[in-house]
Design a protein around this motif. Structure first.
Motif, mmCIF file in Angstrom:
data_model
loop_
_atom_site.group_PDB
_atom_site.id
_atom_site.type_symbol
_atom_site.label_atom_id
_atom_site.label_comp_id
_atom_site.label_asym_id
_atom_site.label_seq_id
_atom_site.Cartn_x
_atom_site.Cartn_y
_atom_site.Cartn_z
ATOM 1 N N ARG A 199 0.608 -1.151 -0.211
ATOM 2 C CA ARG A 199 -0.699 -0.103 -0.241
ATOM 3 C C ARG A 199 0.708 1.130 0.315
ATOM 4 O O ARG A 199 0.257 2.388 -0.947
ATOM 5 C CB ARG A 199 -1.358 0.013 0.907
ATOM 6 C CG ARG A 199 -1.997 -0.941 1.183
ATOM 7 C CD ARG A 199 -2.900 -1.224 2.314
ATOM 8 N NE ARG A 199 -2.686 -1.850 3.182
ATOM 9 C CZ ARG A 199 -2.081 -1.257 4.781
ATOM 10 N NH1 ARG A 199 -2.070 0.736 5.048
ATOM 11 N NH2 ARG A 199 -1.500 -1.484 5.295
ATOM 12 N N ARG A 224 -10.802 -2.983 3.593
ATOM 13 C CA ARG A 224 -10.033 -1.699 2.857
ATOM 14 C C ARG A 224 -8.068 -2.618 2.440
ATOM 15 O O ARG A 224 -7.664 -1.517 1.464
ATOM 16 C CB ARG A 224 -10.690 -0.865 3.919
ATOM 17 C CG ARG A 224 -9.306 -1.388 5.088
ATOM 18 C CD ARG A 224 -10.316 0.037 5.670
ATOM 19 N NE ARG A 224 -9.863 0.177 6.802
ATOM 20 C CZ ARG A 224 -8.194 0.871 7.783
ATOM 21 N NH1 ARG A 224 -7.504 1.190 6.815
ATOM 22 N NH2 ARG A 224 -7.770 0.476 8.921
ATOM 23 N N TYR A 225 -7.983 -3.153 3.363
ATOM 24 C CA TYR A 225 -6.543 -3.222 3.274
ATOM 25 C C TYR A 225 -6.365 -4.242 1.731
ATOM 26 O O TYR A 225 -4.703 -3.875 1.333
ATOM 27 C CB TYR A 225 -6.171 -4.251 4.440
ATOM 28 C CG TYR A 225 -6.265 -3.927 5.385
ATOM 29 C CD1 TYR A 225 -6.032 -2.341 5.446
ATOM 30 C CD2 TYR A 225 -6.361 -3.975 6.569
ATOM 31 C CE1 TYR A 225 -6.267 -1.620 6.927
ATOM 32 C CE2 TYR A 225 -6.236 -4.293 8.020
ATOM 33 C CZ TYR A 225 -6.045 -2.513 7.858
ATOM 34 O OH TYR A 225 -6.287 -1.980 9.046
ATOM 35 N N THR A 227 -7.356 -3.446 -1.460
ATOM 36 C CA THR A 227 -7.547 -2.135 -2.310
ATOM 37 C C THR A 227 -5.907 -2.283 -2.761
ATOM 38 O O THR A 227 -6.563 -1.644 -3.877
ATOM 39 C CB THR A 227 -7.652 -0.704 -2.021
ATOM 40 O OG1 THR A 227 -7.269 -0.627 -0.940
ATOM 41 C CG2 THR A 227 -9.224 -1.238 -1.284
ATOM 42 N N CYS A 228 -5.202 -2.608 -2.897
ATOM 43 C CA CYS A 228 -3.742 -2.488 -3.398
ATOM 44 C C CYS A 228 -3.358 -2.916 -3.885
ATOM 45 O O CYS A 228 -2.392 -4.078 -5.473
ATOM 46 C CB CYS A 228 -2.921 -2.234 -1.521
ATOM 47 S SG CYS A 228 -2.854 -4.192 -0.942
ATOM 48 N N THR A 251 -19.993 -3.045 -0.083
ATOM 49 C CA THR A 251 -18.635 -2.816 0.205
ATOM 50 C C THR A 251 -17.390 -3.712 -0.859
ATOM 51 O O THR A 251 -16.689 -2.701 -1.008
ATOM 52 C CB THR A 251 -17.962 -2.907 1.697
ATOM 53 O OG1 THR A 251 -18.969 -2.515 2.727
ATOM 54 C CG2 THR A 251 -16.608 -2.630 1.743
ATOM 55 N N ASP A 254 -18.161 -1.654 -3.927
ATOM 56 C CA ASP A 254 -17.415 0.178 -4.253
ATOM 57 C C ASP A 254 -15.637 -0.562 -3.741
ATOM 58 O O ASP A 254 -15.099 0.488 -4.436
ATOM 59 C CB ASP A 254 -17.662 0.401 -2.716
ATOM 60 C CG ASP A 254 -19.476 0.783 -2.849
ATOM 61 O OD1 ASP A 254 -19.697 1.147 -3.991
ATOM 62 O OD2 ASP A 254 -20.484 1.259 -2.437
ATOM 63 N N LEU A 255 -14.831 -1.282 -2.573
ATOM 64 C CA LEU A 255 -13.905 -0.915 -2.781
ATOM 65 C C LEU A 255 -13.043 -2.598 -3.782
ATOM 66 O O LEU A 255 -11.766 -1.427 -4.203
ATOM 67 C CB LEU A 255 -13.039 -1.474 -1.473
ATOM 68 C CG LEU A 255 -14.364 -0.268 -0.800
ATOM 69 C CD1 LEU A 255 -13.842 -1.237 1.583
ATOM 70 C CD2 LEU A 255 -13.446 0.946 -0.016
ATOM 71 N N LEU A 256 -13.377 -3.436 -4.346
ATOM 72 C CA LEU A 256 -13.006 -3.867 -5.015
ATOM 73 C C LEU A 256 -13.259 -4.349 -6.393
ATOM 74 O O LEU A 256 -12.804 -5.177 -7.010
ATOM 75 C CB LEU A 256 -13.053 -5.876 -4.325
ATOM 76 C CG LEU A 256 -11.739 -5.258 -2.530
ATOM 77 C CD1 LEU A 256 -11.808 -6.618 -2.001
ATOM 78 C CD2 LEU A 256 -10.452 -4.502 -2.625
ATOM 79 N N LYS A 342 -14.637 -10.568 -9.897
ATOM 80 C CA LYS A 342 -15.408 -10.106 -10.331
ATOM 81 C C LYS A 342 -16.222 -10.143 -11.995
ATOM 82 O O LYS A 342 -15.065 -10.554 -12.720
ATOM 83 C CB LYS A 342 -13.620 -9.172 -10.958
ATOM 84 C CG LYS A 342 -14.015 -7.724 -12.036
ATOM 85 C CD LYS A 342 -12.478 -6.762 -12.006
ATOM 86 C CE LYS A 342 -12.263 -6.824 -10.598
ATOM 87 N NZ LYS A 342 -10.580 -5.664 -10.455
ATOM 88 N N SER A 389 -5.304 9.108 1.750
ATOM 89 C CA SER A 389 -4.730 8.220 1.819
ATOM 90 C C SER A 389 -3.259 8.424 2.442
ATOM 91 O O SER A 389 -2.882 7.223 2.781
ATOM 92 C CB SER A 389 -4.606 8.413 0.356
ATOM 93 O OG SER A 389 -3.715 8.794 -0.337
#
Length: 402
Positions: A199, A224-225, A227-228, A251, A254-256, A342, A389
Motif C-alpha cells: 500500500r 480495505r487492505y 484495495t492495493c 462494500t 465499491d472497494l474491490l 469480478k 490516503s
C-alpha cells in the motif's frame, strides 16, 4: 585427505589450481581409500545376460560428468545460459544423489537452478497442512522465486510470519497469481502487516488474481487492505467474521469491484492446486526425511537423555500425532461458501446504470455529511489538508520493519 595437485589447461596454457575442494567420497567399509577421480561403481551399469552371468558396461562420459558436477554443485557459480535439457538432467542427477537433502548446500543449489530455469524448477507449490515442512525448509522454499501458485492453507502462519516479506518481494511480484493463506489464524492486524509495503510503496503482488483468506478471524475492516491488489479477480472469505448482507455486498463492490457468487467457485477447489516442476520429488523427499524418527541411541547421562526427549524426537512424535487443520463445519459450509468474483465488463453495465436505492441513499448521506464538514471547517483556522490516503504511524512503523 590430500588428492595431490590439480592442473587445468585453459587457452593453451597449463595452470595449477589449489583452491578447489572436491566433494569427499563416502567412506568405504574396508580399509581401502578411494580417490574421487578414480572410477567408482556409480560409473558402471550392471546387468545379467541370458546365462545369468553378471556383466557391466561403463557409463558415457557425459553421465560421469553430470555425476561429478552434481556432487560438487555448491562450487558452481551460475547455470544461466546452459540449455534446459542439460539443466533437467543435472537436476535429476542431483536429486537422485540426495544433494538437496543436505541442509548446508541445498539452498544454494536450488537457488542456482531457480535463477537459471525459473518456473521449470517449480511453478506451483502445495504445502496445505504441512506446517512442519514449511518451518524446517524455509530457506529452501524461499529460493523458488517463480511460483505462480502457492498453497499455505493451515500452515499456522499467524500475524507475523517470516515468509510474509518473501510473498511481497520483487522476485515473486511478477509471478504469483494464486495465493492460499486460509486457516492460519490471520487477523486484521496480520493482513495489515502483509499489505503495508504494497500500500505504501505500490510494489508487490502485482499479478495476484486469486486470493483465499477463508477460515481466518478477519472482519469487514480488513477489506480495505486489499484495495492495493490491482488485478484481484476472485476472493474467498468463507468461515471468517464476514457475514453475507447487503452492506457487505455494497462494500465489496465499491472497494474491490467484486460481486458475491451464488455458487462455489471452482478455482478455490483444493484439487486445482498441485506441486509441479522439477523439484516435486525433492519436496516429497524433505517431508519423508523430516518425519522419520531418529535411531535410538544408548545415553548414559540423565541431562542428555532429557534433551533428547524434549528435543527432536518429541517434536517428530507430536507432528505425527497432530491432526491437520480441518474446519469442523467445512462439509456443511461447502454449499454456502462466501466467495466473490469480478464480473465481466459487459455483464455488469446494466447494474451500473441502475444503482440500488440503498446505494443512492448512502451516496446522498455521504454528500450531506461532506457538506456539513465543509461548513464546520469554514469557521476554523485554515490548516494543512491531510490526504485521505495518508498512512498512520502504525503503517509507517510496519514499513520500517521491511
Amino acid at each position: 585427505m590430500d588428492f595431490g595437485t590439480i592442473y587445468v589447461r585453459e587457452r593453451g596454457s597449463l595452470r595449477r589450481v589449489s583452491d578447489i575442494v572436491l566433494a569427499q567420497p563416502e567412506p568405504l567399509p574396508s580399509c581401502r581409500r578411494a580417490n574421487p577421480l578414480v572410477l567408482r561403481k556409480e560409473h558402471f551399469i550392471f546387468t545379467y545376460n541370458a546365462e545369468g552371468s553378471l556383466r557391466y558396461t561403463t557409463k558415457s562420459l557425459f553421465d560421469i560428468t553430470l555425476l561429478f558436477v552434481a556432487d560438487n554443485i555448491h562450487h558452481v557459480d551460475s547455470l544461466v545460459g546452459f540449455p534446459e535439457q542439460i539443466g533437467a538432467k543435472l537436476f535429476a542427477t542431483a536429486e537422485e544423489n540426495h544433494v538437496f537433502l543436505n541442509v548446508d548446500i541445498s539452498a544454494k543449489a536450488l537457488q542456482l537452478f531457480s535463477d537459471a530455469y525459473g518456473e521449470m524448477v517449480l511453478g506451483s507449490l502445495c504445502l496445505r497442512n504441512r506446517f512442519p515442512l514449511l518451518h524446517e525448509r524455509m530457506n529452501e522454499i524461499k529460493t523458488f522465486n517463480s511460483l505462480k501458485s502457492l498453497d499455505l492453507f493451515g500452515c499456522r502462519l499467524g500475524d507475523d510470519h517470516e515468509i510474509f516479506p518473501h510473498l511481497i518481494s520483487s522476485s515473486l511480484a511478477c509471478c504469483l497469481v494464486y495465493l492460499r493463506i486460509g486457516g492460519n489464524s490471520l487477523s486484521d492486524v496480520g493482513l495489515q502487516r502483509l499489505t503495508a509495503p504494497i500500500r505504501m510503496m505500490k510494489k508487490g503482488l502485482d499479478c495476484l488474481q486469486f486470493l483465499d483468506l477463508s477460515y481466518n478471524p478477519i472482519s469487514e475492516r480488513a477489506v480495505r487492505y486489499l484495495t492495493c491488489l490491482p488485478k484481484l479477480e476472485k476472493l474467498d472469505v468463507s468461515g471468517t467474521c464476514l457475514k453475507i448482507c447487503s452492506k457487505l455486498k455494497t462494500t465489496m463492490y465499491d472497494l474491490l469491484g467484486l460481486l458475491c457468487s451464488e455458487k462455489p467457485l471452482d478455482i478455490f477447489d483444493h484439487l486445482q492446486c498441485k506441486t509441479e516442476g522439477w523439484a516435486e520429488q525433492v519436496v516429497n523427499q524433505w517431508e519423508t526425511n523430516g518425519l522419520q524418527m531418529p535411531k535410538q541411541r544408548k545415553i548414559g547421562e540423565s541431562r542428555t537423555s532429557a534433551l533428547h526427549f524434549f528435543g527432536r524426537q518429541k517434536f517428530v512424535r507430536d507432528v505425527l500425532n497432530a491432526a491437520p487443520f480441518v474446519c469442523e463445519k467445512y462439509e456443511e459450509d461447502i454449499g454456502r461458501r462466501l466467495q466473490f468474483y469480478k464480473p465481466a465488463a459487459d455483464s455488469h453495465i446494466s447494474e451500473k446504470r441502475t444503482p440500488t436505492k440503498t446505494h443512492q441513499h448512502r451516496h446522498n448521506f455521504t454528500k450531506r455529511q461532506c457538506d456539513t464538514e465543509m461548513c464546520d471547517s469554514s469557521h476554523q483556522q485554515p490548516t494543512k489538508r491531510l490526504c485521505s490516503s495518508a498512512f498512520s504511524e502504525e503503517d509507517m512503523d510496519l514499513l520500517n520493519r521491511y
